[in-house]
Design a protein around this motif. Sequence first.
Motif, PDB file in Angstrom:
ATOM      1  N   HIS A   1       0.887  -1.371   0.032  1.00 46.90           N
ATOM      2  CA  HIS A   1       0.075   0.001   0.031  1.00 46.90           C
ATOM      3  C   HIS A   1       0.864   1.268  -0.205  1.00 46.90           C
TER       4      HIS A   1
ATOM      5  N   HIS B   1      -6.794   6.501   7.777  1.00 47.29           N
ATOM      6  CA  HIS B   1      -7.997   6.665   6.969  1.00 47.29           C
ATOM      7  C   HIS B   1      -8.661   5.642   6.148  1.00 47.29           C
ATOM      8  N   THR B   2      -7.832   4.551   6.129  1.00 47.56           N
ATOM      9  CA  THR B   2      -8.316   3.500   5.318  1.00 47.56           C
ATOM     10  C   THR B   2      -9.321   2.547   6.413  1.00 47.56           C
TER      11      THR B   2
ATOM     12  N   HIS C   1     -12.277   3.187   6.831  1.00 49.86           N
ATOM     13  CA  HIS C   1     -13.709   3.220   6.390  1.00 49.86           C
ATOM     14  C   HIS C   1     -13.502   2.370   5.046  1.00 49.86           C
ATOM     15  N   THR C   2     -12.666   1.570   4.792  1.00 45.33           N
ATOM     16  CA  THR C   2     -12.536   0.929   3.732  1.00 45.33           C
ATOM     17  C   THR C   2     -12.428  -0.423   3.707  1.00 45.33           C
ATOM     18  N   TYR C   3     -12.466  -1.620   3.000  1.00 44.93           N
ATOM     19  CA  TYR C   3     -12.203  -2.675   3.143  1.00 44.93           C
ATOM     20  C   TYR C   3     -10.762  -3.281   3.416  1.00 44.93           C
TER      21      TYR C   3
ATOM     22  N   GLY D   1      -8.812  -1.487   4.940  1.00 47.34           N
ATOM     23  CA  GLY D   1      -8.299  -0.948   6.242  1.00 47.34           C
ATOM     24  C   GLY D   1      -8.290  -2.113   7.256  1.00 47.34           C
TER      25      GLY D   1
ATOM     26  N   HIS E   1     -19.070   0.179   8.777  1.00 43.76           N
ATOM     27  CA  HIS E   1     -18.468  -0.136   7.565  1.00 43.76           C
ATOM     28  C   HIS E   1     -17.885  -1.606   7.535  1.00 43.76           C
TER      29      HIS E   1
END
Length: 190
Positions: free
Chosen positions: A4, A52-53, A55-57, A59, A95
């Motif tokens: 990443h 900030h990840t 809120h994502t898959y 993350g 999320h």
Amino acid sequence: MRCHLCSNLSWQLLCKNCLQTILAPTPAFRILENGLKVYSFYSYSDIAPLLHTKHTYVGAKIFAQLGKHTFFEFLKTFSLPKGIYAIPIDDHVRHGYSHSAILAKATQPFLTPLYGSLRAQNHESYSGKSKAYRQANKRDFIFTCNDKIDAILIDDIVTTGSTLEEAYETLKGHGVNVLFALVLADAKEI
């Protein structure tokens, strides 16, 4: 897959090289106004894109790697007795997963996570808000586990410290002995 951070080929979202260089933890602590000691491993500005990840898959995987890289390695340096619990702050699933629950899982086998035990009744967003706003709009935590236990609080970031202070006071009111708190990053600029 690719790292990443550096985009090199990697089996994980964060490659070993980046974990050892860019993400080498620098443990620090601060003591909040109510006396709670909070250990952190990064400055917020150093890992903000990774935080900030949440809120994502991806993350979930990044938080699992960061938790193992920091919390797990840090706890290996202690001689903690058995029977201490990791209490994630408000590990309600949003999320698709709870980032604080993932971080609490990284404390095993040194601590036993108590999932769903400390929940906020107020789901107000504190992002970018002042300490005065945070104090006026308390989380209103409820604790649903056994009293008189030893515990370590778990969260991702400490900013003003008001959430950790409120969680600490709630637990103290139930006879919980909070040893300290662990967070990935401290957003307080020195």
